[in-house]
Scaffold this motif. Structure first.
Motif, PDB file in Angstrom:
ATOM      1  N   LEU A  85      47.452  46.225  43.611  1.00  0.00           N
ATOM      2  CA  LEU A  85      47.750  45.914  42.212  1.00  0.00           C
ATOM      3  C   LEU A  85      46.863  44.780  41.716  1.00  0.00           C
ATOM      4  CD1 LEU A  85      49.417  46.318  39.667  1.00  0.00           C
ATOM      5  CD2 LEU A  85      51.182  44.828  40.657  1.00  0.00           C
ATOM      6  N   LYS A  86      46.656  43.771  42.542  1.00  0.00           N
ATOM      7  CA  LYS A  86      45.761  42.668  42.178  1.00  0.00           C
ATOM      8  C   LYS A  86      44.360  43.196  41.873  1.00  0.00           C
ATOM      9  CE  LYS A  86      43.944  38.286  44.067  1.00  0.00           C
ATOM     10  NZ  LYS A  86      42.512  38.629  44.151  1.00  0.00           N
ATOM     11  N   ALA A  87      43.851  44.064  42.736  1.00  0.00           N
ATOM     12  CA  ALA A  87      42.514  44.629  42.518  1.00  0.00           C
ATOM     13  C   ALA A  87      42.475  45.468  41.245  1.00  0.00           C
ATOM     14  CB  ALA A  87      42.099  45.473  43.725  1.00  0.00           C
ATOM     15  N   ALA A  88      43.549  46.220  40.984  1.00  0.00           N
ATOM     16  CA  ALA A  88      43.588  47.055  39.784  1.00  0.00           C
ATOM     17  C   ALA A  88      43.637  46.191  38.524  1.00  0.00           C
ATOM     18  CB  ALA A  88      44.793  47.987  39.842  1.00  0.00           C
ATOM     19  N   LEU A  89      44.392  45.099  38.553  1.00  0.00           N
ATOM     20  CA  LEU A  89      44.435  44.187  37.415  1.00  0.00           C
ATOM     21  C   LEU A  89      43.073  43.550  37.174  1.00  0.00           C
ATOM     22  CD1 LEU A  89      47.867  42.416  38.053  1.00  0.00           C
ATOM     23  CD2 LEU A  89      47.314  43.926  36.135  1.00  0.00           C
ATOM     24  N   GLU A  90      42.412  43.145  38.244  1.00  0.00           N
ATOM     25  CA  GLU A  90      41.080  42.549  38.121  1.00  0.00           C
ATOM     26  C   GLU A  90      40.104  43.535  37.497  1.00  0.00           C
ATOM     27  OE1 GLU A  90      41.235  39.441  41.917  1.00  0.00           O
ATOM     28  OE2 GLU A  90      40.639  41.531  42.228  1.00  0.00           O
ATOM     29  N   ALA A  91      40.188  44.794  37.922  1.00  0.00           N
ATOM     30  CA  ALA A  91      39.286  45.817  37.385  1.00  0.00           C
ATOM     31  C   ALA A  91      39.562  46.072  35.904  1.00  0.00           C
ATOM     32  CB  ALA A  91      39.428  47.109  38.190  1.00  0.00           C
ATOM     33  N   GLU A  92      40.839  46.123  35.522  1.00  0.00           N
ATOM     34  CA  GLU A  92      41.186  46.362  34.121  1.00  0.00           C
ATOM     35  C   GLU A  92      40.775  45.186  33.244  1.00  0.00           C
ATOM     36  OE1 GLU A  92      42.827  48.222  30.676  1.00  0.00           O
ATOM     37  OE2 GLU A  92      42.210  48.997  32.639  1.00  0.00           O
ATOM     38  N   LEU A  93      40.989  43.973  33.715  1.00  0.00           N
ATOM     39  CA  LEU A  93      40.552  42.795  32.957  1.00  0.00           C
ATOM     40  C   LEU A  93      39.042  42.800  32.782  1.00  0.00           C
ATOM     41  CD1 LEU A  93      42.883  40.174  34.659  1.00  0.00           C
ATOM     42  CD2 LEU A  93      42.891  40.698  32.216  1.00  0.00           C
ATOM     43  N   ALA A  94      38.330  43.104  33.863  1.00  0.00           N
ATOM     44  CA  ALA A  94      36.860  43.133  33.789  1.00  0.00           C
ATOM     45  C   ALA A  94      36.383  44.217  32.837  1.00  0.00           C
ATOM     46  CB  ALA A  94      36.275  43.349  35.182  1.00  0.00           C
ATOM     47  N   ALA A  95      37.049  45.376  32.855  1.00  0.00           N
ATOM     48  CA  ALA A  95      36.652  46.481  31.978  1.00  0.00           C
ATOM     49  C   ALA A  95      36.818  46.108  30.506  1.00  0.00           C
ATOM     50  CB  ALA A  95      37.469  47.729  32.309  1.00  0.00           C
ATOM     51  N   ARG A  96      37.772  45.220  30.220  1.00  0.00           N
ATOM     52  CA  ARG A  96      37.982  44.768  28.848  1.00  0.00           C
ATOM     53  C   ARG A  96      37.147  43.529  28.501  1.00  0.00           C
ATOM     54  NH1 ARG A  96      44.401  45.326  27.299  1.00  0.00           N
ATOM     55  NH2 ARG A  96      44.940  47.090  28.651  1.00  0.00           N
ATOM     56  N   GLY A  97      36.384  43.048  29.469  1.00  0.00           N
ATOM     57  CA  GLY A  97      35.574  41.863  29.230  1.00  0.00           C
ATOM     58  C   GLY A  97      36.372  40.580  29.188  1.00  0.00           C
ATOM     59  N   ILE A  98      37.518  40.556  29.884  1.00  0.00           N
ATOM     60  CA  ILE A  98      38.398  39.386  29.896  1.00  0.00           C
ATOM     61  C   ILE A  98      38.160  38.606  31.187  1.00  0.00           C
ATOM     62  CG2 ILE A  98      40.785  38.590  29.852  1.00  0.00           C
ATOM     63  CD1 ILE A  98      41.496  41.195  28.390  1.00  0.00           C
ATOM     64  N   ASP A  99      37.743  37.367  31.049  1.00  0.00           N
ATOM     65  CA  ASP A  99      37.388  36.542  32.200  1.00  0.00           C
ATOM     66  C   ASP A  99      38.595  35.726  32.649  1.00  0.00           C
ATOM     67  OD1 ASP A  99      36.079  35.177  34.176  1.00  0.00           O
ATOM     68  OD2 ASP A  99      35.060  33.770  32.827  1.00  0.00           O
ATOM     69  N   LEU A 100      39.531  36.377  33.344  1.00  0.00           N
ATOM     70  CA  LEU A 100      40.702  35.715  33.891  1.00  0.00           C
ATOM     71  C   LEU A 100      40.869  36.140  35.346  1.00  0.00           C
ATOM     72  CD1 LEU A 100      43.466  35.968  31.104  1.00  0.00           C
ATOM     73  CD2 LEU A 100      42.361  33.891  31.956  1.00  0.00           C
ATOM     74  N   PRO A 101      40.651  35.244  36.301  1.00  0.00           N
ATOM     75  CA  PRO A 101      40.874  35.604  37.701  1.00  0.00           C
ATOM     76  C   PRO A 101      42.345  35.841  37.983  1.00  0.00           C
ATOM     77  CG  PRO A 101      40.457  33.257  37.495  1.00  0.00           C
ATOM     78  CD  PRO A 101      40.207  33.856  36.140  1.00  0.00           C
ATOM     79  N   VAL A 102      42.637  36.716  38.940  1.00  0.00           N
ATOM     80  CA  VAL A 102      44.020  37.019  39.323  1.00  0.00           C
ATOM     81  C   VAL A 102      44.296  36.385  40.678  1.00  0.00           C
ATOM     82  CG1 VAL A 102      45.725  38.821  39.769  1.00  0.00           C
ATOM     83  CG2 VAL A 102      43.942  39.189  38.044  1.00  0.00           C
ATOM     84  N   LEU A 103      45.278  35.497  40.720  1.00  0.00           N
ATOM     85  CA  LEU A 103      45.720  34.848  41.951  1.00  0.00           C
ATOM     86  C   LEU A 103      47.017  35.519  42.393  1.00  0.00           C
ATOM     87  CD1 LEU A 103      45.266  31.247  40.542  1.00  0.00           C
ATOM     88  CD2 LEU A 103      43.546  32.637  41.702  1.00  0.00           C
TER      89      LEU A 103
END
Length: 413
Positions: A85-103
């Protein structure tokens, strides 16, 4: 409570909830918080000690209740699911151009929340937004996570230096509900196919929406506080939320596919002292009763859960489906949202509701109960063992940064 907006049928406008909205902020990271689980046989007892901390339960008793972990190699599926889920959230954020790391931090096993917060601070983070793997309102699903952060900030000395807020409970967000609509329709079709293959295509089918049982005292306190102006016909926000979401799942499954069936809400995973009342009926008791009533097919929908963790794998896939087999019933278990595309996208939408950049102003909710609070009312989902520091509440004293919560009188104006 306002009715659904007729111009936007998936958006509920709730004046009480709107009073609990937190203004968007500039967050510099997302915290994925979860329950945690053992990852080997040697981890099982230490993990169960963490889960039952403060209750004085001896290791001998913990060993007696460890069988579902032992039977699966001592490994809970939840940690790997959270990695995915963490990896999927990171991928979705990146796809939207949102620079927020997931901890990622857990309540009961590594990576532990206090260490995650310390690592975040050391890496330069100062404002985090928490997403939990619990969708509904009750002590263990919401307030306990708020306490976890409050305690961690206090214990690490980060209170006043690191701010942590959380997204609203998302039991009726479309991203959580739509995977269940899809899965429930497919489950009904599957059980119908099983019955047709057995020569009984028109035999009765029943849908069971399953969720974690909790003590009735906690259920009665769910979503409640001393100034909560709403009343829930079911007596509990926890029960009301499940029933409202189940109603919408069945309505949409019927509307979109023509597949429907009678349904009911059942409970699982009861623990604790036998004399303490918990929510009922138990799923296995319900299956037996339905069989006596002539039902021949069962669709199990794990409506209370985000992923296929141990309570799903053991209590549903092992015990409940075994009950169905013993009774000669056709049965299937519907998937949890997991990393379903719509669920992951919905979680990122929830994040964007709260951020200044990439802000989403709409707050979709598919039941009239939502959208739920960003900032909980004083004492909401009370901890009967004693008060602890919490975040994201009108009465919080740690992780502050929100405006004072309006009173019930102001809400009504």
């Amino acid at each position: 409570m306002s009715p659904l907006d007729p111009q936007h049928p998936t958006v509920a406008v709730n004046s009480v909830t709107e009073a609990g909205r937190m203004a968007p902020k500039d967050y510099d990271g997302v915290l994925l918080a979860s329950f945690g689980g053992p990852e080997g046989q040697e981890d099982v007892i230490p993990f169960l000690r963490n889960v039952t901390r403060g209750r004085g339960i001896p290791d001998e008793r913990l060993e007696e209740v460890s069988h579902h972990y032992r039977a699966n190699g001592g490994i809970s599926p939840i940690n790997q699911q959270n990695r995915e889920l963490k990896a999927a959230l990171e991928a979705e954020l990146a796809a939207r151009g949102i620079d927020l790391p997931v901890l990622w931090g857990n309540r009961n096993w590594a990576p532990y929340i206090p260490q995650t917060l310390q690592d975040a601070y050391d890496a330069g983070h100062r404002r985090l937004l928490m997403v939990t793997t619990s969708a509904y309102s009750c002590y263990s699903s919401c307030r306990q996570y708020r306490e976890d952060i409050g305690m961690a900030l206090t214990e690490t000395g980060l209170d006043g230096r690191l701010e942590v807020d959380k997204v609203r409970q998302y039991f009726d967000h479309p991203g959580f509900v739509e995977p269940f609509i899809e899965g429930t329709a497919a489950g009904i079709a599957d059980v119908r196919a099983q019955l047709a293959a057995a020569g009984t295509p028109d035999a009765p089918v029943h849908v069971l929406f399953a969720t974690h049982s909790i003590p009735t005292r906690d259920a009665d306190a769910a979503g409640k506080s001393e100034d909560e102006p709403r009343e829930f016909a079911e007596g509990s926000a926890y029960v009301a939320q499940h029933l409202a979401t189940g109603t919408e799942v069945m309505r949409r499954a019927d509307e979109e596919t023509g597949l429907s069936a009678p349904w009911s809400l059942v409970y699982q995973s009861r623990s604790g002292a036998p004399h303490v009342p918990w929510l009922e009926p138990d799923i296995n008791d319900a299956i037996e009763d339905l069989s006596k009533q002539g039902v021949k097919g069962i669709v199990i929908v794990p409506l209370g859960f985000v992923s296929d963790h141990m309570e799903v794998v053991w209590d549903l896939d092992t015990e409940a489906l075994e009950t169905c087999r013993d009774l000669g019933l056709a049965a299937t278990r519907v998937p949890t949202p997991g990393t379903h595309r719509r669920f992951v996208s919905g979680l990122v939408d929830l994040i964007c509701e709260r951020t200044v950049q990439n802000n989403i102003t709409d707050r979709p909710a598919v039941t009239p109960l939502g959208p739920w609070y960003d900032v909980c009312r004083p004492g909401c989902c009370a901890n009967f063992r004693g008060e602890k520091p919490t975040i994201a509440g009108a009465d919080t004293t740690v992780g502050t940064g929100h405006d004072p919560y309006p009173s019930a009188r102001q809400d009504a104006q």
